[in-house]
Structures are given as structure tokens and as C-alpha cells.
Design an enzyme around this catalytic site. Sequence first.
Site, PDB file in Angstrom:
ATOM      1  N   ILE A  42       3.057 -14.210  10.764  1.00 60.19           N
ATOM      2  CA  ILE A  42       3.171 -12.889  11.872  1.00 60.19           C
ATOM      3  C   ILE A  42       1.993 -12.668  12.749  1.00 60.19           C
ATOM      4  O   ILE A  42       1.978 -12.190  13.822  1.00 60.19           O
ATOM      5  CB  ILE A  42       3.349 -11.531  10.785  1.00 60.19           C
ATOM      6  N   ARG A 100      -0.415  -4.604   4.520  1.00 60.49           N
ATOM      7  CA  ARG A 100      -0.412  -3.735   3.254  1.00 60.49           C
ATOM      8  C   ARG A 100      -1.438  -2.681   3.398  1.00 60.49           C
ATOM      9  O   ARG A 100      -2.580  -2.823   3.739  1.00 60.49           O
ATOM     10  CB  ARG A 100      -0.689  -4.434   2.140  1.00 60.49           C
ATOM     11  N   HIS A 137       6.400   2.285   6.744  1.00 61.60           N
ATOM     12  CA  HIS A 137       6.632   0.850   6.451  1.00 61.60           C
ATOM     13  C   HIS A 137       7.814   0.175   6.990  1.00 61.60           C
ATOM     14  O   HIS A 137       8.858  -0.098   5.968  1.00 61.60           O
ATOM     15  CB  HIS A 137       6.346   0.912   4.884  1.00 61.60           C
ATOM     16  N   GLU A 147       1.956   4.556  -1.252  1.00 66.52           N
ATOM     17  CA  GLU A 147       3.388   4.688  -0.535  1.00 66.52           C
ATOM     18  C   GLU A 147       4.351   5.160  -1.560  1.00 66.52           C
ATOM     19  O   GLU A 147       4.151   4.759  -2.511  1.00 66.52           O
ATOM     20  CB  GLU A 147       4.119   3.458   0.176  1.00 66.52           C
TER      21      GLU A 147
END
Length: 332
Positions: free
Chosen positions: A160, A241, A288, A270
Site C-alpha cells: 500500500i 491502524r 475506517h 474504534e
Amino acid sequence: MTQTKSKVLITRRVYPEAVEILRGHAELDYNDSDDRLESAELLRRAQGAMGILTPNTQRFQVELLHSLTDLRIIANIGVGFDNVDIAAASELGILISNTPDVLTETTADFAFALLLAISRRVVEANRYLLEDRWTRGSIDFFAGHDVHHRTLGIFGLGRIGAAVARRGRGFSMKILYHDARKASKDLEGELAATFVSKEQLLRESDFVSVHVPLTEETRKSIAEPQLRLMKKTSILINTSRGAVVDEQAVVKAIQQKWIAGAGLDVFEREPRINPELLNLRNVVLTPHIASSSEDTRREMCLMAARNILSVLNGRRPESLVNRSVWESPAIR
Ligand code: DGY
């Protein structure tokens, strides 16, 4: 004689095509709901299951893993696997799979969307218009920060991170990166990316985009000392994260203007959000959703279902986190 089918638990609503992959091959217990299973219910429904198909927001801790004696695979929907105690699962011979690759480009698009949105004040300006407050402009009306030709610091040059760097190249950005391992010469060449220390990355980047997985080493690896190194005009982007970053320190960094702002898609607790983050003007916060495009989320579900089907058919799943377990199947 009819053979009994293995049981598979699906812990949360998924794209229907993924359920179809498994139907007929397993006895399905499907929690067709968007509510996460609470631990007692998860423990009850997972009894006897050989496979669990689950978003990676469902946690699997040591005690739970020990009590699921028929379990052969947890097929996570998502690339991250910090929801499972991997060491315990491996010791118990439980395969853990994830869904890499299929979400790389979508997640990178979103990281870049956050970067553009926060630097060019898109969300703030949108809110202003929706509140019907536009009566006149001014010379510095919603003046933001340029993105093109600036320095993009990639913290974690995995799939990523590299995809975000490619987008940066498209904006003529200078690319710096830091990672536990130096990338190959080919990748560095393709991205025109320079390996630097973490400190140099933080000091010299106009945008720092976080792409390391959450591990004991990376937990809170961007905290007060690191944020103090960043430029006053710099922006922090996190789509990895929440716990990689010390959220309270980010609040302080923005309030005290050590950095200019942040684009955050992930949070420490979260779905709870630090209320102080909600009171900041120069942040863009999203729930998210970096990998959430229709195509990608469907593909993630399909890949996870195929991973379970492989195990049901005695084949190695296409994306295993703990490969050693597959290599020694006699472990349990
Ligand atoms: C992932 O794939 O790990 C994303 O964060 C979605 O959970």
C-alpha cells in the site's frame, strides 16, 4: 451413508457471493447482521466450526482460540491480522489467512484522497457551503497547502505504501520512505524513492503517510517525540491502524501547531473517537473505510471465502499469514 459437512461460521454480513461460494460445501452458521458478535456469542457459535469467515474487526484472543478445538482456519476479510493472536493460533495449528493485494490500490486511493482533502481544505470548504455561509471571497479564501512538488514521506513501504508513493509521483512529489527493511533497487528506482531514517523522514516530509502494520514494535511509533520532529506545515495521514499513532499526542501536536493537520481513517478505540479530535478544525476523519469500494470489499469477501473452501478441499489457501502451520499440518 451421508457424510456430515464441516461447520463454517460467518461472523458478520458479507457480500452474498461469498456465502454462495461456501454454500453446499459446509454447514453454514451465518450472522447476517452488521452487529459484531459479542465474545460469549462468538464462543458459543464458533463451537464445532472448522472455519470462521470474519471481518478483521472481530478479535480472537488466546483463551478463545484454545476453546475452539475443531478450528482449522480463520479467514480474515482484510489485509491486517492484528485481531488474532497469531502466535497462539500457530501453536494450536490454526491457519490464519488475510486478503492482501485486492485492496492495495483502493486503500492507496483513499490515503491520497485524505491527503488532498486535508491539504486543500475540501471538507472544510464543503461544510462552509452547505451551511450557506458563502457571501464573498478574499485573497486567502480557504487557502490551503500545495501537494504537487512537495515531499511525501512513506512510513512503511509495503504494497500500500508503494501504491501511495506511485500516486505521489503522479503529483511530481519527492518520495522519501522509511521501513524496517530497505526496498529492492528496482522498487526504489520505479518510485524514485529514497530510503531515510525515521527521524529524517519526519523532519523533511511535508506529508507523512503511515503504512506499517500494527505490531508490538510499531505500536505508538508516532508519538510526541516523533510529532515534534515534523514540520509545522506538515500533515499526517494514517490509513493503517490507529494504535500505530499516539492519538492524544496528535491532538496536542495539532492544538499546539507542531503540525498543520491530519487525515485519519483509523483510530485507537474504534468505533469510539477521542472527543478532542472532533473539536479540531484541521483534521479530516473517516470511519475506517480506506478499502471500502464496492468492487474491493466484494473481492475481499470472495478471497476470504475461497481461502476457507481451499481448506475444506485439502488445498492450501491462496493467502496465508502463518504458512508454517500449513507446512506442518500434523500439528493438531
Ligand atoms: C484491512 O484490510 O486491514 C483494512 O484495514 C480493513 O479492515
